[in-house]
Motif scaffolding. Structure first.
Motif, mmCIF file in Angstrom:
data_model
loop_
_atom_site.group_PDB
_atom_site.id
_atom_site.type_symbol
_atom_site.label_atom_id
_atom_site.label_comp_id
_atom_site.label_asym_id
_atom_site.label_seq_id
_atom_site.Cartn_x
_atom_site.Cartn_y
_atom_site.Cartn_z
ATOM 1 N N ARG A 14 0.817 -1.213 0.000
ATOM 2 C CA ARG A 14 0.000 0.000 0.000
ATOM 3 C C ARG A 14 0.849 1.261 0.000
ATOM 4 N NH1 ARG A 14 -4.701 0.726 3.671
ATOM 5 N NH2 ARG A 14 -3.339 0.327 5.430
ATOM 6 N N GLY A 15 2.092 1.154 -0.478
ATOM 7 C CA GLY A 15 2.908 2.337 -0.635
ATOM 8 C C GLY A 15 3.392 2.958 0.647
ATOM 9 N N ILE A 16 3.480 2.194 1.720
ATOM 10 C CA ILE A 16 3.962 2.737 2.993
ATOM 11 C C ILE A 16 5.491 2.726 2.995
ATOM 12 C CG2 ILE A 16 3.964 2.464 5.494
ATOM 13 C CD1 ILE A 16 1.281 1.152 5.326
ATOM 14 N N PRO A 17 6.145 3.879 3.184
ATOM 15 C CA PRO A 17 7.614 3.924 3.180
ATOM 16 C C PRO A 17 8.221 3.075 4.291
ATOM 17 C CG PRO A 17 6.667 6.129 3.004
ATOM 18 C CD PRO A 17 5.540 5.210 3.356
ATOM 19 N N GLU A 18 9.413 2.557 4.032
ATOM 20 C CA GLU A 18 10.102 1.730 5.029
ATOM 21 C C GLU A 18 10.332 2.497 6.335
ATOM 22 O OE1 GLU A 18 10.883 -1.307 5.217
ATOM 23 O OE2 GLU A 18 10.656 -2.089 3.184
ATOM 24 N N ALA A 19 10.629 3.807 6.235
ATOM 25 C CA ALA A 19 10.859 4.591 7.447
ATOM 26 C C ALA A 19 9.612 4.633 8.312
ATOM 27 C CB ALA A 19 11.283 6.011 7.078
ATOM 28 N N LEU A 65 -1.944 5.081 6.756
ATOM 29 C CA LEU A 65 -2.877 4.059 7.224
ATOM 30 C C LEU A 65 -4.318 4.467 6.971
ATOM 31 C CD1 LEU A 65 -1.302 3.259 10.731
ATOM 32 C CD2 LEU A 65 -0.765 2.214 8.525
ATOM 33 N N GLY A 66 -4.506 5.702 6.511
ATOM 34 C CA GLY A 66 -5.861 6.200 6.313
ATOM 35 C C GLY A 66 -6.497 6.669 7.600
ATOM 36 N N SER A 67 -5.673 6.974 8.593
ATOM 37 C CA SER A 67 -6.189 7.424 9.891
ATOM 38 C C SER A 67 -5.757 8.868 10.112
ATOM 39 C CB SER A 67 -5.650 6.533 11.015
ATOM 40 O OG SER A 67 -6.213 6.887 12.252
ATOM 41 N N TYR A 68 -6.748 9.754 10.289
ATOM 42 C CA TYR A 68 -6.439 11.172 10.421
ATOM 43 C C TYR A 68 -6.887 11.758 11.767
ATOM 44 C CZ TYR A 68 -5.546 10.790 5.444
ATOM 45 O OH TYR A 68 -5.035 10.405 4.224
ATOM 46 N N GLY A 69 -7.486 10.962 12.616
ATOM 47 C CA GLY A 69 -7.925 11.468 13.904
ATOM 48 C C GLY A 69 -9.111 12.405 13.764
ATOM 49 N N TYR A 82 -5.581 -1.590 16.571
ATOM 50 C CA TYR A 82 -6.018 -2.568 15.570
ATOM 51 C C TYR A 82 -5.426 -2.266 14.202
ATOM 52 C CZ TYR A 82 -8.944 -4.621 11.963
ATOM 53 O OH TYR A 82 -9.368 -5.275 10.846
ATOM 54 N N GLN A 83 -5.481 -0.984 13.803
ATOM 55 C CA GLN A 83 -4.965 -0.603 12.487
ATOM 56 C C GLN A 83 -3.482 -0.954 12.331
ATOM 57 O OE1 GLN A 83 -6.100 3.645 12.049
ATOM 58 N NE2 GLN A 83 -6.813 3.039 10.027
ATOM 59 N N ILE A 84 -2.697 -0.569 13.333
ATOM 60 C CA ILE A 84 -1.252 -0.801 13.235
ATOM 61 C C ILE A 84 -0.936 -2.286 13.331
ATOM 62 C CG2 ILE A 84 0.979 -0.349 14.329
ATOM 63 C CD1 ILE A 84 -0.084 2.386 15.138
ATOM 64 N N SER A 85 -1.634 -2.982 14.217
ATOM 65 C CA SER A 85 -1.422 -4.430 14.349
ATOM 66 C C SER A 85 -1.727 -5.138 13.036
ATOM 67 C CB SER A 85 -2.306 -4.995 15.460
ATOM 68 O OG SER A 85 -1.950 -4.461 16.716
ATOM 69 N N ARG A 86 -2.803 -4.709 12.382
ATOM 70 C CA ARG A 86 -3.175 -5.313 11.095
ATOM 71 C C ARG A 86 -2.114 -5.025 10.044
ATOM 72 N NH1 ARG A 86 -8.275 -2.715 8.365
ATOM 73 N NH2 ARG A 86 -6.707 -1.046 8.213
ATOM 74 N N GLU A 87 -1.631 -3.770 10.004
ATOM 75 C CA GLU A 87 -0.636 -3.398 9.006
ATOM 76 C C GLU A 87 0.672 -4.156 9.209
ATOM 77 O OE1 GLU A 87 0.030 -1.978 5.573
ATOM 78 O OE2 GLU A 87 -1.750 -1.201 6.597
ATOM 79 N N LEU A 88 1.035 -4.393 10.479
ATOM 80 C CA LEU A 88 2.268 -5.113 10.786
ATOM 81 C C LEU A 88 2.104 -6.631 10.684
ATOM 82 C CD1 LEU A 88 3.579 -3.044 13.850
ATOM 83 C CD2 LEU A 88 4.562 -3.119 11.549
ATOM 84 N N GLY A 89 0.888 -7.077 10.452
ATOM 85 C CA GLY A 89 0.660 -8.515 10.340
ATOM 86 C C GLY A 89 0.554 -9.214 11.674
#
Length: 253
Positions: A14-19, A65-69, A82-89
């Motif tokens: 999804r184009g998330i930079p490594e940093a 992540l599509g999260s803007y608060g 949940y969002q970060i856990s899902r993204e990290l697998g």
């Protein structure tokens, strides 16, 4: 020869930079601590401070992540976890093998944080026949002769190498040949792996050497600062006094 192809930084799904990917575990750790204290929402400034980054960088990372608060409210803690856990697998169980059950390997086996973060120690493996069958952290150690079978039986894709440096590459080669595609290397050596295999290196001695560099630099700056203080100021003399302490050093016009 130039090909005209534009070089781009490596990115994840999804184009998330490594940093950004490298900072996601920092955010997750801070958010988990907030969740354990039943904190419902958190501002970008508060979360950035807890994660050790600036808030602008945090907001940029979360935009991937599509999260803007919510303005005036902040971020929903549980949803971000949940969002970060899902993204990290981390919403699935990852079986891990640890190869090399010396002091470090045993310490890793006893680390209680794996299970709560989505990882399960499926097997402990060592080359010493005398270790075979001995339980470490409640898991019997198995011999390296069975490494390939252990990986296949447990569906392992992540391996941890905690062997001496001399054995690390051979172990790495066997892990890769057996299907392991991600390796966490604690051995003090650089591993050679084929494309498609990710290696993360943890070298405690290098980290200590970097800290020693900073300590030495701080000591040098402190010494330089002391040397720059005027002699008169060190004695506590007035800047308006001359060498004899009575006559002004500069006569008024």
């Amino acid at each position: 020869m130039a090909t005209g192809r534009t070089h781009r930084p490596a990115t994840r799904s999804r184009g998330i930079p490594e940093a950004t990917v490298a900072r996601l575990p920092l955010y997750l750790r801070a958010l988990t601590a907030l969740s354990e204290r039943s904190v419902p929402t958190v501002s970008s400034e508060e979360l950035a401070a807890a994660a050790g980054v600036n808030s602008a960088k945090l907001r940029k990372d979360f935009s991937y992540l599509g999260s803007y608060g919510t303005r005036g409210v902040g971020y929903d803690v549980e949803y971000l976890v949940y969002q970060i856990s899902r993204e990290l697998g981390l919403t699935q169980d990852w079986p891990v093998v640890i190869v090399g059950i010396g002091n470090l390997g045993a310490a890793l086996a006893n680390y209680g944080g794996f299970a709560s973060r989505g990882f399960r120690v499926a097997a402990l493996i060592d080359a010493d026949p005398g270790m075979a069958g001995k339980p470490v952290a409640g898991i019997p150690v198995q011999h390296t002769d069975d490494l390939e079978k252990i990986i296949q039986d447990n569906g392992v894709s992540i391996g941890v190498i905690a062997t001496p440096a001399g054995a690390a590459q051979q172990v790495c080669d066997r892990l890769v040949a057996a299907g392991v595609t991600s390796i966490l290397n604690f051995a003090p050596t650089v591993l050679s792996v084929p494309d498609g295999v990710d290696v993360r290196k943890v070298d405690l001695s290098i980290e200590l050497q970097i800290l020693a560099f900073h300590e030495q630099r701080k000591a040098g700056e402190e010494a330089a600062g002391e040397a720059a203080v005027p002699t008169a100021a060190k004695r506590g003399d007035s800047a308006d006094q001359g060498p004899d302490g009575d006559v002004p050093a500069v006569m008024p016009a």
